[in-house]
Design a protein around this motif. Structure first.
Motif, PDB file in Angstrom:
ATOM      1  N   SER A   1       0.826  -1.312  -0.049  1.00  0.00           N
ATOM      2  CA  SER A   1       0.048  -0.070   0.050  1.00  0.00           C
ATOM      3  C   SER A   1       0.774   1.263   0.169  1.00  0.00           C
ATOM      4  O   SER A   1       1.994   1.238   0.423  1.00  0.00           O
ATOM      5  N   THR A   2       0.405   2.178  -0.584  1.00  0.00           N
ATOM      6  CA  THR A   2       0.986   3.580  -0.422  1.00  0.00           C
ATOM      7  C   THR A   2       0.128   4.641  -0.400  1.00  0.00           C
ATOM      8  O   THR A   2      -1.051   4.597  -1.135  1.00  0.00           O
ATOM      9  N   THR A   3       0.594   5.777  -0.018  1.00  0.00           N
ATOM     10  CA  THR A   3      -0.186   7.119   0.036  1.00  0.00           C
ATOM     11  C   THR A   3       0.112   7.909  -0.928  1.00  0.00           C
ATOM     12  O   THR A   3       1.644   8.331  -0.954  1.00  0.00           O
ATOM     13  N   VAL A   4      -0.487   8.265  -2.090  1.00  0.00           N
ATOM     14  CA  VAL A   4       0.067   9.351  -3.031  1.00  0.00           C
ATOM     15  C   VAL A   4      -0.928  10.597  -3.373  1.00  0.00           C
ATOM     16  O   VAL A   4      -1.809  10.554  -3.100  1.00  0.00           O
ATOM     17  N   GLU A   5      -0.120  11.538  -3.392  1.00  0.00           N
ATOM     18  CA  GLU A   5      -0.585  13.130  -3.526  1.00  0.00           C
ATOM     19  C   GLU A   5      -1.355  12.777  -4.999  1.00  0.00           C
ATOM     20  O   GLU A   5      -0.921  12.118  -6.017  1.00  0.00           O
ATOM     21  N   VAL A   6      -2.329  13.511  -5.066  1.00  0.00           N
ATOM     22  CA  VAL A   6      -3.332  13.776  -6.092  1.00  0.00           C
ATOM     23  C   VAL A   6      -3.057  15.023  -6.798  1.00  0.00           C
ATOM     24  O   VAL A   6      -3.280  15.924  -6.215  1.00  0.00           O
ATOM     25  N   ALA A   7      -2.673  15.035  -8.039  1.00  0.00           N
ATOM     26  CA  ALA A   7      -2.425  16.220  -8.708  1.00  0.00           C
ATOM     27  C   ALA A   7      -3.639  16.905  -9.306  1.00  0.00           C
ATOM     28  O   ALA A   7      -4.922  16.533  -9.032  1.00  0.00           O
TER      29      ALA A   7
ATOM     30  N   VAL B   1       5.097 -12.188   3.906  1.00  0.00           N
ATOM     31  CA  VAL B   1       4.897 -10.898   3.113  1.00  0.00           C
ATOM     32  C   VAL B   1       3.935 -10.014   3.938  1.00  0.00           C
ATOM     33  O   VAL B   1       3.079 -10.454   4.427  1.00  0.00           O
ATOM     34  N   PRO B   2       4.549  -8.959   4.117  1.00  0.00           N
ATOM     35  CA  PRO B   2       3.511  -7.911   4.991  1.00  0.00           C
ATOM     36  C   PRO B   2       2.909  -6.690   3.930  1.00  0.00           C
ATOM     37  O   PRO B   2       3.456  -6.821   3.012  1.00  0.00           O
ATOM     38  N   ASN B   3       1.793  -6.429   4.548  1.00  0.00           N
ATOM     39  CA  ASN B   3       1.338  -4.778   3.788  1.00  0.00           C
ATOM     40  C   ASN B   3       0.680  -4.219   4.678  1.00  0.00           C
ATOM     41  O   ASN B   3      -0.303  -4.786   5.570  1.00  0.00           O
TER      42      ASN B   3
END
Length: 1010
Positions: A738-744, A860-862
């Motif tokens: 998982s990741t947190t991504v800025e939205v343009a 495997v983690p997430n």
């Protein structure tokens, strides 16, 4: 040493066999980074790869090779005059590329805020010190450098072979080419080339992208077909100049065409008929207030242009700028060179524009005749068109096959066209008339090749179609007839571009981008002069991608003249907007061409539904095109943000089945290529609002991996970071993170990988710049579930194909008011392949997974953000067999703190220092680091372990507090594992990392809680 001009093939093989071009040296390596200004290749010390020091000569680029079929026929005369140009790199190529992306991305504060004329040198050109240093080095080598160009990118040098040989540590050889032997006219053209890559002192070599003009074996060609006469002309002898009576403007043409027995819309397309078919405006004022420039390497025939204006009833402004030449110099229009009348190409370009945008001003930039023009002469014309910055649109119908162009020339062009994009100039180029074998007319090679500059990343390549009928009943197919066809294929020089991601799924830049009418059988009506047949202009019909390029230029001019572009800013660099439109509403802006091929000399490409390497995205539909090119500026959401979990993860991308992948109406199922980018729309899909989103929480999964690799996620239209969100180490793997991504501001995020793989993206939730969502509260990590020791469950066995009920409210510090919980889920001691899914208890099990594994014995983690069910529980479903661990690290609730995005940046990389040893703890300062505020409460990190020396785990927690018993990452020896971590920050602004097994640790920040 003579040079020969070529008109592109396209009408008949006998004609094509008589018309050949010069070939240039083939560089061993000339690849450049996609959507970045090309930089010189790695410099190598002259005579030694180990030499060092600022004054030691270093080679720039690579040594040229004698073209296939050519032969060295002695040394070049020492007194031969060379007109060179030393091309310099921008002071920060990455910053220039980022600026072009920003001005091309709706929602970015810089969107459509282009550089003004004359600003480029100060903003992105080399520094004055760099220019002075290079000039001084040239003088020290015995050369006489001229004044640097207005944009600061090139320094002219006129010298001799002898002096250049001494200055650049290279010899020169004469080369006899194959072209003369092929067309039976003699022994072959002779030219010269440098025998080694040029060298300059190391202190300045890094600032030089290349030295253009050290060989004269390259000639660009025009991409038009031979003219088809409307009526058989009378002998020229005794005939006076042809007179065409002026007429009042109407969408049709005069009697020379309407009375010829040929049918408009069948045998040719008048401007009105063509405009109507493509949805463009037909009016005497169309394009008013706009300026379009054409690139030419021949004399224009004013009489032919005047005849066309009289026939069309127009009074368009046509002016001329001469570059490295003068009015009247060179072969006169109407004269014959290589069996082709001079002035036909310029007539097609200018008259097509007059017919479609008669209200616009047209500037003809005329360089040295193609028969004698050097690479530097060609670059001088392009550079003049850009530095003058008078035209909003630039059209070129000249080019040469990419493999025979020198790397120095290609790199110099790349910078010039990047400069044009930064200034908001749109550049369109004909893709060539030789189908998939662009080099065939020049070298006889039927191998796949594309045309330059159509393949340049900052240029829009225009292919060709055959059209039947007009208006709503018209049909189109790929042009391939009479020995000519739409140029297209895959570049061998330029890397995949971000804008083509998910549309052209090729390992390099694909060509063309778009297409328009090119078939001479249904081509463009023009007036031209052929002194061998008549003393005045003659009516004719002509085709080739030389007609398609100015047609697209006219479409862009009309868009720029529309109210939307006058309000929101002119189109500028086209490709970002074109492909964005294709992904958003493909049928609105493009006429998809789905039949035909470009197999002219060899098996090429076939037109298919959606994008193809024959007609690109297709022909223009003006209304939709204008909407795309003139999109509103918009505003990116920023500031303190609250979280909105989705009731169940929603899939926004799956390259395996085309979900979110490809054009809006024509998905593709091809994997993401190595070096490719997947733009993924976030706003307005999967229940996410159409605006106001600041960041998105994604679960990213790679599957069917083809080798080791990494995946990077970032906001579209912003700088691609050097961070990674997911890493893998082999083939056939399925891994998730998982990741947190800025939205343009355009509502899109970009995902890129350096290794071919299928890719899945599931949304777990999103942040908005308001207070309607939940805030975050960090907790000391605590273990809520471990099936190995019956923590949170009554048994100790592995779980197989069933769900586990996990109580979260009231445990580990999670209060009754929590709406979502942040869990680090780990599958361990797995059997075979399988996955985990976490969801609110009582809800329908989602189709998206949180943890994936593909082999027995893996760990495997997430991280997963999971809404909490009404009973205070979440369910964890196991498909396959595995032990399951769940550690809580925080929760969302109305009372929590707000989130702020930051551009991804690396805070820790022990590979640059010392690995984190077994049993060791590392304290990482985060408060005030990079874009993180000093009052940070928790930080969102992607943590990666690599170079693992044994089985182990990593734990992250707030510095100054006790180390928890929970883990964030788990691994087995030799694996590279990534996981998102939301970790509280200690009162001293630090977080701690502990590992029980020696490993390298990398930490990238994507946001923080304050």
């Amino acid at each position: 040493m003579s040079k020969r001009v070529q008109a592109a093939t396209g009408c008949s093989r006998p004609a094509a066999s008589r018309i050949r071009t010069r070939v240039t040296v083939v560089l061993a390596a000339s690849a450049a980074v996609a959507l970045g200004v090309a930089a010189a290749g790695p410099a190598t010390a002259a005579g030694s790869s180990t030499a060092a020091g600022p004054d030691v000569p270093r080679r720039i680029g690579t040594a040229p090779r004698v073209p296939v079929g050519g032969s060295v026929v002695g040394a070049t005369a020492s007194g031969t005059t060379l007109h060179l140009s030393v091309h310099l790199s921008p002071r920060d190529p990455r910053a220039l590329a980022d600026f072009v992306t920003a001005v091309s991305t709706p929602g970015d504060p810089l969107y459509h805020r282009y550089l003004a004329k004359g600003q480029f040198a100060a903003a992105f050109g080399p520094t004055r010190a760099t220019v002075a240093d290079v000039s001084q080095a040239l003088k020290a080598a015995g050369l006489a450098p001229g004044r640097v160009s207005p944009d600061g990118l090139s320094i002219p040098v006129t010298t001799t072979v002898a002096r250049a040989s001494h200055a650049f540590a290279t010899g020169f050889s004469n080369v006899r080419l194959k072209d003369g032997a092929r067309d039976g006219t003699g022994d072959g053209t002779i030219g010269y080339l440098n025998t080694s890559a040029p060298a300059l002192p190391a202190r300045v070599a890094a600032s030089v992208t290349g030295i253009v003009g050290l060989s004269d074996l390259g000639t660009v060609v025009s991409h038009h077909t031979p003219v088809r006469h409307v009526s058989e002309p009378a002998p020229a002898t005794g005939r006076g100049p042809r007179t065409v009576a002026p007429r009042t403007y109407s969408p049709g043409l005069c009697a020379d065409f309407t009375g010829s027995g040929l049918s408009d819309g069948t045998d040719y397309y008048s401007p009105g008929k063509l405009a109507g078919t493509y949805g463009m405006t037909s009016a005497a004022t169309a394009g008013a207030g706009q300026t379009v420039a054409v690139f030419e390497l021949e004399n224009v025939d004013p009489a032919a242009v005047a005849a066309y204006q009289s026939c069309a009833g127009t009074a368009a402004s046509v002016s001329h700028v001469y570059v490295d030449t003068a009015q009247g110099a060179g072969a006169p229009a109407g004269s014959t060179v290589d069996d082709q009348p001079v002035g036909v190409e310029s007539a097609l370009d200018i008259e097509d524009l007059i017919g479609l945008v008669p209200g616009a001003s047209i500037i003809d930039y005329q360089g040295v005749d193609a028969s004698s023009a050097t690479d530097q002469n060609v670059l001088d014309v392009y550079q003049k068109m850009v530095t003058d910055d008078q035209a909003q649109v630039i059209s070129t119908s000249w080019g040469l096959c990419e493999p025979v162009e020198s790397g120095a020339t290609a790199n110099a062009e790349n910078t010039i066209f990047a400069e044009a994009a930064a200034q908001g100039q749109s550049v369109v180029a004909a893709s060539g008339d030789s189908g998939s074998s662009d080099c065939e007319p020049a070298t006889g090679s039927a191998s796949a090749a594309v045309d330059d500059p159509a393949s340049q990343p900052y240029v829009t390549g225009v292919g060709g179609t055959t059209m039947t009928g007009s208006g709503g009943t018209a049909t189109q197919k790929a042009w391939n007839s009479d020995g000519g066809g739409s140029g297209g294929g895959v570049s061998t020089r330029w890397q995949p571009t971000v804008y083509q991601g998910g549309v052209a799924t090729t390992g390099k830049r694909a060509v063309p981008d778009v297409a328009a009418l090119a078939d001479p059988s249904t081509g463009y009506p023009v007036y031209f002069t052929d002194a061998a047949q008549a003393s005045g202009p003659l009516p004719g019909i002509i085709g080739g991608t030389s007609g398609a390029a100015p047609t697209w230029a006219a479409a862009v001019v009309q868009a720029n003249a529309a109210t939307a572009c006058r309000t929101n800013g002119r189109a500028g660099f086209l490709n970002d907007a074109l492909y964005r439109a294709g992904r958003t509403d493909y049928p609105a802006g493009f006429w998809d061409v789905t039949s035909g091929n470009n197999s002219v000399f060899a098996t090429g490409f076939t037109a298919v539904t959606g994008y193809d390497e024959v007609t690109g995205l297709g022909a223009p539909r003006e209304a939709g095109l204008t909407t795309a090119l003139c999109a509103p500026r918009g505003t990116a959401a920023t500031g303190a943000s609250t979280f909105h979990p989705l009731a169940a993860p929603r899939r926004v991308l799956d390259t395996r089945n085309g979900a979110g992948w490809g054009l809006s109406s024509h998905p593709t199922t091809k994997p993401l290529v190595a070096g490719g980018t997947a733009p993924v729309r976030i706003e307005g899909v999967a229940g996410i609002p159409g605006s106001g989103v600041t960041a998105v929480v994604l679960n990213l999964t790679v599957t069917g991996t083809t080798g080791s690799g990494s995946l990077t996620a970032w906001a579209d239209g912003t700088t691609k970071p050097s961070t990674s969100a997911l890493n893998w180490t082999g083939t056939g793997q399925t891994l998730a993170a998982s990741t947190t991504v800025e939205v343009a501001g355009d509502g899109v995020v970009d995902l890129a990988t350096n290794s071919a793989t299928h890719l899945i993206a599931d949304v777990q939730g999103y942040y908005t710049s308001d207070s309607t969502g939940s805030g975050y509260s960090a907790l000391k990590p605590a273990r809520l579930l471990d099936t190995r020791d019956a923590t949170g469950i009554s048994t100790t066995g592995k779980i197989t194909d069933r769900a586990v009920s996990l109580k979260v409210r009231g445990r580990g510090g999670v209060p009754s008011g929590a709406t979502s919980v942040v869990l680090n889920l780990t599958a361990t001691q797995t059997v075979g392949s399988g996955y985990l899914e976490a969801y609110p208890e009582g809800a329908t099990r989602p189709t998206a997974s949180d943890v994936n594994w593909s082999a027995t014995g893996t760990t495997v983690p997430n991280l997963a953000v999971v809404p909490i069910g009404g009973d205070g529980n979440v369910s964890v479903f196991v498909r396959g067999t595995s032990h399951v661990i769940a550690d809580v690290s925080g929760y969302f609730s109305p009372a929590g703190a707000t989130f702020r995005t930051v551009p991804p940046q690396r805070l820790l990389d022990t590979r640059k220092t010392t690995a984190l040893g077994s049993g060791a703890t590392l304290a990482l300062p985060v408060a005030g680091a990079g874009s993180i505020a000093a009052d940070v409460k928790a930080v969102v990190l992607t943590v990666t372990v690599t170079g693992t020396t044994g089985t182990g785990y990593l734990t992250a927690w707030a510095d100054g507090t006790g180390r928890p018993t929970a883990s964030n990452l788990n691994w087995v020896k030799g694996r590279t594992i990534s996981n998102q971590v939301m970790v509280p920050v200690g009162s001293d602004g630090k977080v701690d990392f502990y590992t029980n097994s020696t490993t390298q640790v990398i930490a990238d920040v994507t946001g923080y809680i304050s």
